[in-house]
Design an enzyme around this catalytic site. Structure first.
Site, PDB file in Angstrom:
ATOM      1  N   ASP A   1       0.844  -1.186   0.000  1.00 35.13           N
ATOM      2  CA  ASP A   1       0.000   0.000   0.000  1.00 35.13           C
ATOM      3  C   ASP A   1       0.878   1.234   0.000  1.00 35.13           C
ATOM      4  O   ASP A   1       1.992   1.218   0.535  1.00 35.13           O
ATOM      5  CB  ASP A   1      -0.945   0.034   1.202  1.00 35.13           C
ATOM      6  CG  ASP A   1      -2.117   0.960   0.946  1.00 35.13           C
ATOM      7  OD1 ASP A   1      -3.083   0.516   0.315  1.00 35.13           O
ATOM      8  OD2 ASP A   1      -2.044   2.142   1.343  1.00 35.13           O
ATOM      9  N   THR A   2       0.372   2.296  -0.600  1.00 33.83           N
ATOM     10  CA  THR A   2       1.121   3.545  -0.721  1.00 33.83           C
ATOM     11  C   THR A   2       0.302   4.691  -0.157  1.00 33.83           C
ATOM     12  O   THR A   2      -0.895   4.796  -0.420  1.00 33.83           O
ATOM     13  CB  THR A   2       1.474   3.812  -2.200  1.00 33.83           C
ATOM     14  OG1 THR A   2       2.246   2.709  -2.679  1.00 33.83           O
ATOM     15  CG2 THR A   2       2.266   5.097  -2.362  1.00 33.83           C
TER      16      THR A   2
END
Length: 194
Positions: A70-71
């Site tokens: 995830d970013t």
């Protein structure tokens, strides 16, 4: 290594990045709540969501290795996820214009009941943008589904003046950290090159 690798993501960018490592994988979306917790840092959120995605699928595919990522984009203490709509994308792009902000990607690998994670933090400097430029970019549809409302690997690159850190991490999957996790789990990355 005969274990199958599942990428806990529907992101075509993450799948392409994983392809660069030469590791065969199957992409399956992991549906988890991505709402930040009160006071949660970008680093803690990215790692928690990466682990959450990997663990969600590891519960269903226990025989396989599951990779989650995830970013999160952060400007100071303000966290930017994916824009909810065009107005949200405009707000994100306008507030990031002319700033240097952090892009934090978490990656987690669950294998055999054990889950290990890593974090990659980069800084991105975005040039000043005009309302007309932002409107045209939003009309392209590219900002939707992207943390911070932009894609460095796409048209959004025209707004990026500087990147310090990992390009692949800003795209959504930090390859250096991912390769280290896969190597530790016994995936033969160099053998895949032969």
């Amino acid at each position: 290594m005969t274990r199958r690798l599942i990428l806990a993501s529907a992101s075509p960018q993450r799948a392409k990045l994983l392809d660069q490592l030469g590791v065969a994988h199957t992409a399956i979306a992991a549906d988890i709540d991505e709402t930040p917790q009160p006071g949660e840092s970008a680093e803690a959120l990215a790692e928690r969501l990466a682990r959450g995605k990997a663990q969600a699928l590891a519960e269903r595919y226990g025989e396989d290795a599951v990779l989650g990522s995830d970013t999160v984009v952060a400007l100071g203490d303000r966290l930017y996820g994916k824009p909810a709509d065009a107005a949200d994308a405009e707000w994100m792009l306008a507030s990031l214009a002319g700033t240097t902000h952090r892009v934090v990607s978490g990656v987690a690998l669950c294998v055999g009941g054990r889950c290990v994670s890593r974090i990659s933090t980069s800084t991105v400097t975005m040039r000043e943008t005009t309302a007309a430029e932002r409107a045209a970019y939003i009309a392209s549809g590219e900002p939707m589904g992207k943390a911070g409302g932009y894609a460095i690997q796409g048209r959004g690159a025209i707004f990026i003046a500087r990147l310090d850190g990992s390009y692949s991490s800003v795209m959504g999957l930090p390859l250096f950290e991912t390769a280290a996790l896969l190597d530790e789990a016994g995936f033969d990355l160099l053998g895949a090159m032969a």
